[in-house]
Structure formats: structure tokens, C-alpha cells
Design an enzyme around this catalytic site. Structure first.
Site, PDB file in Angstrom:
ATOM      1  CE1 TYR A   1      -8.651   2.814  -3.091  1.00  0.00           C
ATOM      2  CE2 TYR A   1      -8.154   3.149  -5.409  1.00  0.00           C
ATOM      3  CZ  TYR A   1      -7.827   2.625  -4.166  1.00  0.00           C
ATOM      4  OH  TYR A   1      -6.670   1.925  -4.015  1.00  0.00           O
TER       5      TYR A   1
ATOM      6  CG  ASP B   1      -2.285   0.647   0.908  1.00  0.00           C
ATOM      7  OD1 ASP B   1      -2.278   1.724   0.296  1.00  0.00           O
ATOM      8  OD2 ASP B   1      -3.340   0.087   1.269  1.00  0.00           O
TER       9      ASP B   1
ATOM     10  CG  HIS C   1      -1.034   3.003  -3.890  1.00  0.00           C
ATOM     11  ND1 HIS C   1      -1.372   2.773  -5.203  1.00  0.00           N
ATOM     12  CD2 HIS C   1      -1.684   2.046  -3.177  1.00  0.00           C
ATOM     13  CE1 HIS C   1      -2.185   1.713  -5.277  1.00  0.00           C
ATOM     14  NE2 HIS C   1      -2.388   1.251  -4.059  1.00  0.00           N
TER      15      HIS C   1
ATOM     16  CG  HIS D   1      -6.778   3.520   3.282  1.00  0.00           C
ATOM     17  ND1 HIS D   1      -5.547   3.945   2.858  1.00  0.00           N
ATOM     18  CD2 HIS D   1      -6.950   2.278   2.760  1.00  0.00           C
ATOM     19  CE1 HIS D   1      -4.993   3.019   2.089  1.00  0.00           C
ATOM     20  NE2 HIS D   1      -5.828   1.977   2.011  1.00  0.00           N
TER      21      HIS D   1
ATOM     22  CG  HIS E   1      -6.506  -2.612   4.185  1.00  0.00           C
ATOM     23  ND1 HIS E   1      -5.158  -2.887   4.008  1.00  0.00           N
ATOM     24  CD2 HIS E   1      -6.749  -1.499   3.424  1.00  0.00           C
ATOM     25  CE1 HIS E   1      -4.626  -1.996   3.163  1.00  0.00           C
ATOM     26  NE2 HIS E   1      -5.575  -1.134   2.800  1.00  0.00           N
TER      27      HIS E   1
HETATM   28  C1  LIG Z   1      -5.700  -1.069  -6.050  1.00  0.00           C
HETATM   29  C2  LIG Z   1      -5.595  -1.953  -4.852  1.00  0.00           C
HETATM   30  C3  LIG Z   1      -5.884  -1.198  -3.567  1.00  0.00           C
HETATM   31  O1  LIG Z   1      -4.844  -0.266  -3.291  1.00  0.00           O
HETATM   32  C4  LIG Z   1      -6.106  -2.185  -2.446  1.00  0.00           C
HETATM   33  C5  LIG Z   1      -6.218  -1.499  -1.137  1.00  0.00           C
HETATM   34  O2  LIG Z   1      -5.274  -1.479  -0.360  1.00  0.00           O
HETATM   35  C6  LIG Z   1      -7.447  -0.794  -0.779  1.00  0.00           C
HETATM   36  O3  LIG Z   1      -8.457  -0.887  -1.497  1.00  0.00           O
HETATM   37  O4  LIG Z   1      -7.408  -0.101   0.256  1.00  0.00           O
HETATM   38 MN   LIG Z   2      -5.340   0.148   1.047  1.00  0.00          MN
END
Ligand SMILES: CC[C@H](O)CC(=O)C(=O)O
Ligand SMILES: [Mn+2]
Length: 337
Positions: A284, A13, A16, A195, A193
Site C-alpha cells: 500500500y 482519494d 491524500h 490505482h 476502484h
Molecule cells: C485509507 C483509505 C484508502 O485510501 C481507500 C482507498 O481509496 C484505497 O484503498 O485505494
Molecule cells: Mn484509492
């Protein structure tokens, strides 16, 4: 609370956030510290998964297979994982990563598209890999839909399914409902997971654990897409305070975050106005760069475009909506377009 399995995804991750520029030396240094600290799983691949180095997703500076090889050679105890997004990756990359020595594959799809994963779960199991399902943009569907999608993945052979808060849009009640629904519906592990767009990555991860999650993700210093992830070192510190002994060495993680990962950051990972807008709207974070350009070009606000995209339930692949939305907003304001 049970002791969760921790996956560190700084090298996936976080890819990115460093514009896909990891070098073999950086991978070696980060894997060495995470491994010595006792982190059980370390994820390495392009941020968008195997074969992500393309014009659409952003070219990597170094071959991800070389980086995975370095990770496999460096880790003494940790399992090396990679991410796989059907359509970006193909069976051939999955086979190659398995040959190099990954032990875990995390198969990621938009959270209503579990049906496209069947052949990849079956292949992963044939290759002897542990296979984890990653339901991206999990905030966008109610818990009952996620549970159905997760059950499909379980029927294909998944060993664990993650609720993935890709846009950092969930608050604690939403995390609790979704993780609990998966725990009730499945007989395999459930993961979470986070963010940090709403500043809740750590809080939401702890809520997921309270709701029964078995596996959680973090990245050193929170390095990850958008507002970043739950910082691995903070997760371990908080869990220590809660008397949940992950067996992971906090001092090593703190040093690695400070001395190896912080210097890699081009800009600090913060919840700025744009990241907050994206989390608040549930859009996103890959939209952000294009939204910024459109906002500037048409004289409208990033948060206004994000809000409208959120209302239209935009998902990855629908970035072409951005211009339409920006033009409509500009016209409504009487601006010249
Ligand atoms: C493009 C895959 C994506 O980054 C997966 C991920 O970590 C997420 O959706 O948070
Ligand atoms: Mn992610």
C-alpha cells in the site's frame, strides 16, 4: 457493456495527494464542474475517510464537515458520498455526515475484515444512506475469498461492493477474475476502484466493466494516492470511443482537470520508480514515505524494501516492519547499521 455509474473521488482519494489541504473554495469549484458535467456521485472527505484528520493519517487544513457542507450545497444533481473506515471513523461522524446531507457512504476495510463492518452498514441503512462496501487491497486475496467477504457485506445491507486495487497491483486477468467472482456471488452492484502504479488504471477499469462491473471510480487528472487513480476525463473519453454513453460532458471534465486540478498538484502524478515498486510488490502506498526514509538511512533501495514487504504481505498498520526489513537488508549487504 452496460452504462456504469461513475463516482469521482478527486475530493477524497485526491485529498491524500494534496496533503489534506483542500479549501472550501476549491471544493466548491470542483463540485460545480463535476456536477455540471453530469457526474452522478462525488466523494468528499479526508483521504482516509471521515475523522481521518489525525496525527497518524495527516491533519486537514479545513474541517471535512465544512467541506462536505459546501459540496452538498453546491451539487444540483450529483449525490455526495463520503468514505468511512471503521476504527478511524466512528458512528458519531457517520451520523453527522448524514445530517449534513451525504447520500452515499462507502465503508472501507482490508479485504479480509468485512466482519467489522456490520454495525456500520446497519447504521447507514437506518440513516437512509446508500451503503457501498470497499474491499481494500483486493489484489492480496484470491477471488473466492473476496466473494465470501463481499457476501458478508451484502448480508449486512450493502447496496454495492467494490474490488479496490489500493496498491495498483492488479493486472487485467486479476481484475477480471475478481469482478466476475463478485458478480456471480452477489445480487447487488459490483464496483471497481483503480490505482495506476502499473500504468493500468484505465485498462483495468475497462476490463472491470467488460467483466460486468456496474460502478467505477475516477479522479480528475488522476489525482490520488500513490500513482493516482484512473483519470475521470480519460475514462469518459475512452467510454465515448467505445460508444458507452455515460451522459457525462467530456469538455467540462477536461477543462476542470486542466484548469482547476492540475494547478493544485504539488508534484505531477506519475508512475515513478518508487510508485512502480510499490505496485509491483503489492504494498500500500502509505508505506512509501517511511520506506524512502529507511532506504536513505540504511543505504538500501526503496524497491528492495518494497519487494521484501510484499513477500511478507504487509498491510496498512504494519509500517513498523519497514525498519526491521531495512536493517536486515543492510546487514545482508554488510553495511554498518
Ligand atoms: C485509507 C483509505 C484508502 O485510501 C481507500 C482507498 O481509496 C484505497 O484503498 O485505494
Ligand atoms: Mn484509492
Amino acid at each position: 457493456m452496460k452504462i456504469p455509474r461513475l463516482t469521482d473521488t478527486t475530493l477524497r482519494d485526491g485529498d491524500h495527494a494534496v496533503s489534506h489541504s483542500y479549501t472550501p473554495e476549491q471544493v466548491r469549484a470542483i463540485v460545480k464542474e463535476l456536477d455540471e458535467a453530469g457526474v452522478p456521485v462525488i466523494e468528499v472527505s479526508h483521504g482516509a475517510g471521515l475523522n481521518g484528520s489525525t496525527i497518524q493519517q495527516g491533519f486537514s487544513t479545513h474541517s471535512e464537515f465544512d467541506l462536505i457542507q459546501v459540496a452538498v450545497e453546491t451539487a444540483q444533481q450529483a449525490k455526495i458520498a463520503s468514505l468511512f473506515v471503521p476504527g478511524i471513523g466512528t458512528s458519531s461522524e457517520l451520523r453527522k455526515a448524514a445530517e449534513i446531507g451525504i447520500s452515499v457512504i462507502r465503508i472501507a476495510v482490508h479485504c479480509t475484515e468485512a466482519d467489522v463492518t456490520e454495525q456500520y452498514f446497519r447504521l447507514a441503512k437506518e440513516l437512509g444512506l446508500e451503503a457501498v462496501g470497499f474491499l481494500m487491497m483486493s489484489h492480496s486475496q484470491p477471488a473466492s475469498v473476496l466473494a465470501e467477504q463481499a457476501k458478508l457485506m451484502e448480508s449486512y445491507g450493502a447496496d454495492c461492493i467494490y474490488v479496490v486495487d489500493s496498491a495498483g497491483a492488479l493486472v487485467q486477468s486479476g481484475v477480471r477474475e475478481r469482478v466476475s467472482a463478485l458478480k456471480d456471488a452477489l445480487s447487488i452492484d459490483v464496483g471497481f476502484h483503480a490505482h495506476n502504479n502499473l500504468g493500468l488504471a484505465i485498462g483495468n477499469t475497462i476490463t472491470a466493466l467488460e467483466a460486468g462491473a456496474d460502478q467505477i471510480d475516477g479522479t480528475l487528472r488522476g489525482l490520488g494516492a500513490g500513482a493516482g487513480n484512473a483519470p475521470t476525463e480519460i475514462l469518459v473519453a475512452v467510454l465515448n470511443k467505445m460508444n458507452v454513453d455515460t451522459g457525462v460532458n467530456l469538455a467540462i471534465l477536461m477543462d476542470a482537470a486542466e484548469e482547476i486540478v492540475a494547478p493544485l498538484m504539488k508534484t505531477p502524478i506519475v508512475v515513478d520508480r518508487d510508485n512502480l515498486s510499490s505496485g509491483y510488490a503489492g504494498v500500500y502506498n502509505s508505506f512509501l514515505l517511511h520506506v524512502r526514509h529507511a532506504a536513505e538511512k540504511f543505504g538500501v533501495g526503496v524497491s528492495e524494501i518494497m519487494e521484501e514487504l510484499g513477500k511478507r504481505n504487509a498491510v496498512a498498520g504494519q509500517e513498523d516492519w519497514i525498519l526491521d526489513v531495512a536493517v536486515e537488508l543492510a546487514e545482508k549487504k554488510g553495511l554498518k547499521v
